[in-house]
Design a protein around this motif. Structure first.
Motif, PDB file in Angstrom:
ATOM      1  N   LEU A   1       0.829  -1.206   0.000  1.00 10.33           N
ATOM      2  CA  LEU A   1       0.000   0.000   0.000  1.00 10.33           C
ATOM      3  C   LEU A   1       0.865   1.258   0.000  1.00 10.33           C
ATOM      4  O   LEU A   1       0.529   2.258  -0.643  1.00 10.33           O
ATOM      5  CB  LEU A   1      -0.917  -0.013   1.228  1.00 10.33           C
ATOM      6  CG  LEU A   1      -2.086   0.967   1.254  1.00 10.33           C
ATOM      7  CD1 LEU A   1      -3.063   0.676   0.122  1.00 10.33           C
ATOM      8  CD2 LEU A   1      -2.802   0.905   2.605  1.00 10.33           C
TER       9      LEU A   1
ATOM     10  N   PHE B   1       1.767   2.781  -3.306  1.00 12.31           N
ATOM     11  CA  PHE B   1       0.683   3.289  -4.156  1.00 12.31           C
ATOM     12  C   PHE B   1       0.236   4.705  -3.817  1.00 12.31           C
ATOM     13  O   PHE B   1      -0.318   5.395  -4.663  1.00 12.31           O
ATOM     14  CB  PHE B   1      -0.542   2.365  -4.067  1.00 12.31           C
ATOM     15  CG  PHE B   1      -0.305   0.968  -4.559  1.00 12.31           C
ATOM     16  CD1 PHE B   1       0.587   0.716  -5.587  1.00 12.31           C
ATOM     17  CD2 PHE B   1      -0.963  -0.106  -3.979  1.00 12.31           C
ATOM     18  CE1 PHE B   1       0.813  -0.569  -6.045  1.00 12.31           C
ATOM     19  CE2 PHE B   1      -0.746  -1.396  -4.426  1.00 12.31           C
ATOM     20  CZ  PHE B   1       0.149  -1.629  -5.457  1.00 12.31           C
TER      21      PHE B   1
ATOM     22  N   LEU C   1      -2.109   9.633  -5.842  1.00 15.54           N
ATOM     23  CA  LEU C   1      -1.478   8.346  -6.118  1.00 15.54           C
ATOM     24  C   LEU C   1      -0.018   8.536  -6.503  1.00 15.54           C
ATOM     25  O   LEU C   1       0.358   9.562  -7.072  1.00 15.54           O
ATOM     26  CB  LEU C   1      -2.225   7.609  -7.235  1.00 15.54           C
ATOM     27  CG  LEU C   1      -3.715   7.342  -7.006  1.00 15.54           C
ATOM     28  CD1 LEU C   1      -4.297   6.542  -8.164  1.00 15.54           C
ATOM     29  CD2 LEU C   1      -3.954   6.603  -5.697  1.00 15.54           C
TER      30      LEU C   1
ATOM     31  N   CYS D   1       2.045   3.853  -8.972  1.00 12.64           N
ATOM     32  CA  CYS D   1       0.641   3.442  -9.111  1.00 12.64           C
ATOM     33  C   CYS D   1       0.077   3.857 -10.470  1.00 12.64           C
ATOM     34  O   CYS D   1      -0.588   3.076 -11.147  1.00 12.64           O
ATOM     35  CB  CYS D   1      -0.168   4.073  -7.983  1.00 12.64           C
ATOM     36  SG  CYS D   1      -1.837   3.455  -7.837  1.00 12.64           S
TER      37      CYS D   1
ATOM     38  N   VAL E   1      -6.875   1.049  -5.326  1.00 11.93           N
ATOM     39  CA  VAL E   1      -6.079   1.344  -4.120  1.00 11.93           C
ATOM     40  C   VAL E   1      -6.975   1.321  -2.885  1.00 11.93           C
ATOM     41  O   VAL E   1      -6.590   0.795  -1.829  1.00 11.93           O
ATOM     42  CB  VAL E   1      -5.360   2.703  -4.257  1.00 11.93           C
ATOM     43  CG1 VAL E   1      -4.616   3.052  -2.974  1.00 11.93           C
ATOM     44  CG2 VAL E   1      -4.391   2.685  -5.439  1.00 11.93           C
TER      45      VAL E   1
END
Length: 319
Positions: A243, A246, A294, A298, A308
């Motif tokens: 995560l 991203f 982002l 990403c 996301v």
């Protein structure tokens, strides 16, 4: 008499009869109406963005004004201006289209930033200041802005501060083939019989429903879940290494407030007087998709904000 959830279900049903194949879009519009927030509707030209807003305004007995944003607009075209009268030999304020219950800001990202920012005060403070004098807007005031994708010719990206003022960003996509076929029949029928239908709701009923939404209870566990979700956009590495690759910039505290308000509206529409984790998840995409920046990685992978947010919901566990 208190407004009921049935009235707002009927509102959704009537709009869905006119905007075929966009049930989720319509539900999000009604949630934003109940949560007292502004919405940004994004989609390609011709996908019934303007029609959806018009239909909702028609179903509520309220004043709708429309502004078609263009590159040569001035801020006064939105707010209004002071006008000199030869008859009275005095200067008076002539209100602009912003003085309405519903303001349809059509193709908002086709105007330069100065004009877009003219909406900021009205969206945040429910007032307009012209020549040092503040003019209050109606109690029911909602900006419904439509936006073309920024890849389209002649568009300007909205400033982040203005994006954050929108309670939700609603994405509208192509309808499926069956809905599009039904749309042809609907439009033909409307051309034959142009009967004027009565509004479903009044402004007073919408304002009363908002008070009921405010009374929906939220326990500490749900509060913690909302705060954790927003925190995961700011410090994603705490929740997942993937995560963290991203998200470049997380959501502001306005996202926390918006999640709470929208989740309560979703719960009330579902006939409950308390918020569940499912209510938060149901509104999470609309509230967060326009508030996160982002990462280049990403974007390079062609991942959307919604993907996301799906990963975010997987990483953050409700206690």
């Amino acid at each position: 008499m208190h407004p009921s959830t049935n009235q707002f279900e009927a509102l959704q049903a009537r709009i869905n009869q006119q905007i075929l194949g966009q049930e989720l879009v319509v539900k999000q519009l009604v949630i934003a109406l109940l949560a007292n927030g502004h919405v940004l509707i994004q989609g390609l030209p011709g996908l019934a963005k303007t029609r959806a807003v018009n239909e909702m305004a028609n179903e509520v007995k309220a004043k709708l004004n429309r502004i078609q944003f263009t590159p040569d607009m001035l801020p006064a075209d939105i707010t209004g201006s002071e006008v000199y009268s030869n008859q009275t030999q005095s200067i008076s304020f002539k209100p602009g289209p912003v003085f309405s219950n519903f303001l349809l800001a059509d193709e908002i990202n086709r105007a330069p930033a100065k004009v877009q920012s003219a909406l900021l005060e009205s969206m945040a403070e429910a007032q307009v200041s012209v020549a040092g004098v503040s003019h209050p807007l109606p109690e029911l005031f909602m900006v419904l802005a439509t936006q073309n994708p920024i890849e389209q010719e002649g568009t300007y990206p909205l400033p982040e501060a203005q994006m954050d003022r929108f309670l939700m960003q609603i994405l509208i996509d192509y309808p499926d083939k069956d809905a599009e076929k039904s749309m042809l029949k609907l439009l033909r029928a409307q051309q034959v019989s142009a009967t004027e239908e009565q509004a479903t709701l009044t402004v007073e009923e919408v304002l009363a429903a908002r008070k009921l939404v405010e009374q929906v209870s939220v326990n500490d566990n749900i509060d913690q879940y909302i705060v954790d979700l927003v925190d995961a956009t700011r410090q994603p590495k705490k929740y997942s290494d993937e995560l963290a690759t991203f998200i470049e910039l997380g959501a502001s505290p306005r996202a926390t407030i918006a999640l709470d308000r929208c989740a309560r509206a979703h719960a009330w529409l579902s006939g409950r007087d308390f918020v569940s984790p499912e209510d938060v998840k149901a509104v999470c995409h609309g509230v967060l998709r326009h508030r996160m920046v982002l990462s280049f990685n990403c974007i390079n992978l062609n991942m959307s904000s919604d993907i996301v947010i799906d990963k975010l919901l997987d990483c953050v566990v409700h206690v």
